[in-house]
Enzyme design. Structure first.
Site, PDB file in Angstrom:
ATOM      1  N   HIS A  18     -37.025  -0.322 -37.308  1.00 46.21           N
ATOM      2  CA  HIS A  18     -37.501  -0.436 -35.926  1.00 46.21           C
ATOM      3  C   HIS A  18     -38.965  -0.883 -35.895  1.00 46.21           C
ATOM      4  CE1 HIS A  18     -37.502   0.710 -31.597  1.00 46.21           C
ATOM      5  NE2 HIS A  18     -38.791   0.955 -31.842  1.00 46.21           N
ATOM      6  N   GLU A  19     -39.806  -0.170 -36.627  1.00 49.14           N
ATOM      7  CA  GLU A  19     -41.232  -0.497 -36.611  1.00 49.14           C
ATOM      8  C   GLU A  19     -41.520  -1.820 -37.315  1.00 49.14           C
ATOM      9  OE1 GLU A  19     -43.039   1.053 -34.682  1.00 49.14           O
ATOM     10  OE2 GLU A  19     -41.764   2.799 -34.324  1.00 49.14           O
ATOM     11  N   HIS A  22     -41.380  -4.511 -34.737  1.00 44.62           N
ATOM     12  CA  HIS A  22     -42.629  -4.579 -33.969  1.00 44.62           C
ATOM     13  C   HIS A  22     -43.733  -5.255 -34.780  1.00 44.62           C
ATOM     14  CE1 HIS A  22     -41.101  -2.345 -30.633  1.00 44.62           C
ATOM     15  NE2 HIS A  22     -41.003  -1.188 -31.261  1.00 44.62           N
TER      16      HIS A  22
END
Length: 418
Positions: A18-19, A22
């Site tokens: 997920h990160e 980003h």
């Protein structure tokens, strides 16, 4: 111990992916990503590469990417502030010594009159005891040095707010997107390992001492009708069986190209508050590399639809908040899944990944979806919401989310231990 390791690995993978989404899109847009963190709390270890500090933290229950401009800058140079300056070969400021200037005897100490480290990248001031106003150009990658810790400055063109709406929206959406892609990959791996479900009602395995074995069903049998009613899918077949406990069913099967009639009496099994029929067979699985690709997308879509349905029921009150699970509940579920083997653990990880992606897109403050909503409002208004107002909304939203997490965690503890 096995459950603890599995929980940390599963959560770590979900958060990392997920990160990472980003981070990748922040860097692609030219944003300064100050930190990429897995976990919260004290740092266990860290390293710096390509402007970004990578940290592993003590509590493995989340993570974050800290992008310049999303939080107030670490240091603000105010008039009258005494700082030390070090320069590169172009005579640009390369280091701004905020305190402990005695440890940098070669730095040039000045009293700040004005500093613009967002746009013009200039510092104006006076040498101590002098009246001549001096100006110093600052390198765009200059470092603040505070308590001997270096932090890179963030000119406005490296900050989140400086990017266009598409770049900001993509940076926010990239986290959930990576969770969906992880789920697709995991379902693809599962399809390669165990195969994909057959399109028709074909028997895979037959349990020992089951009604199916007593009736003579074999692996590979194709069930085409029950009591003369045509059956085309496994779902149609199982629905008839479940609705007919202890009733004789006349199954029409095709074995080795020959049609046969097989009488079967489903056993009575209690499932929750219901009593259903079961005969002890599983659906046949087919190995297909090309078939695994659409199957992985289909599974991700179906799980996503189920999660969205549950969210809708939660909002409308059809689903009680007690049905939600926090970290404690997920840990307990992971413990149960680990006991059933690696295949189920992979599927559980894929399900959690879809769930994480969807929940983060819910338009609530402090979540990716909430921040995307503000970009949508900006697109409609033609101008962004004032940063102070947006920050207040996100702060309130974050506080409410933390309160919800506490309530859910307490419910988990009561359900499991009290």
């Amino acid at each position: 111990m096995t459950t603890i390791i599995a929980f940390i690995l599963v959560f770590g993978l979900l958060v990392f992916v997920h990160e990472l989404g980003h981070l990748i899109f922040a860097k692609r847009a030219g944003m300064l990503a100050r930190e990429f963190a897995i976990g919260f709390g004290p740092k266990i270890f860290s390293w710096t590469k390509n402007e970004t500090l990578y940290t592993i933290r003590l509590l493995p229950i989340g993570g974050y990417v800290r992008v310049a401009g999303e939080d107030p800058e670490i240091v603000e140079l105010k008039p009258g502030h005494h700082i030390g300056l070090e320069f590169n070969h172009k005579q640009e400021v390369s280091k701004i010594i905020v305190n402990n200037k005695s440890k940098h005897p070669n730095s040039r100490v000045i009293e700040v009159e004005r500093a613009d480290l967002d746009h013009s990248l200039m510092i104006y001031g006076y040498e101590v005891g002098e009246e001549e106003r001096l100006s110093f150009p600052v390198n765009e990658k200059a470092m603040y040095v505070m308590d001997e810790t270096e932090t890179q400055i963030a000119p406005y063109n490296r900050q989140f707010a400086s990017k266009n709406k598409r770049q900001r929206a993509m940076q926010l959406f990239a986290g959930p997107l990576m969770n969906f892609l992880l789920a697709i990959f995991l379902f693809f791996v599962l399809a390669l390992i165990q195969g994909i479900p057959a399109d028709n009602a074909a028997v895979g395995t037959v349990q020992k001492d089951s009604p199916a074995e007593e009736a003579g069903l074999q692996s590979g049998d194709d069930i085409t009708a029950i009591n003369g009613t045509p059956v085309q899918t496994w779902e149609e077949f199982t629905a008839i069986v479940q609705d007919s406990p202890e009733e004789e069913l006349q199954a029409t099967i095709v074995r080795d190209g020959q049609e046969q009639q097989v009488p079967i009496i489903p056993a009575l099994v209690e499932s929750g508050d219901q009593k259903i029929g079961q005969i002890g067979v599983t659906l046949a699985m087919e190995k297909s590399f090309l078939g695994a690709i659409p199957y992985s997308f289909q599974q991700t879509y179906e799980f996503g639809t189920l999660i969205l349905t549950n969210l809708g029921q939660l909002i409308t009150g059809q689903l009680n908040i007690n049905a939600l699970s926090g970290p404690v509940g997920i840990y307990d579920a992971t413990d149960q899944v680990v006991k059933t083997g690696l295949i189920n653990l992979i599927q559980w990880t894929a399900l959690l990944s879809v769930n994480l992606g969807i929940v983060n897109l819910v338009p609530l403050p402090a979540l990716d979806g909430g921040r995307l909503l503000f970009i949508g409002v900006e697109a409609l208004r033609g101008k962004p919401v004032e940063p102070q107002k947006e920050a207040v909304v996100h702060f309130i939203g974050f506080a409410l989310l933390m309160l919800l997490m506490i309530v859910v965690t307490w419910n988990d503890i009561q359900r499991l231990f009290l």
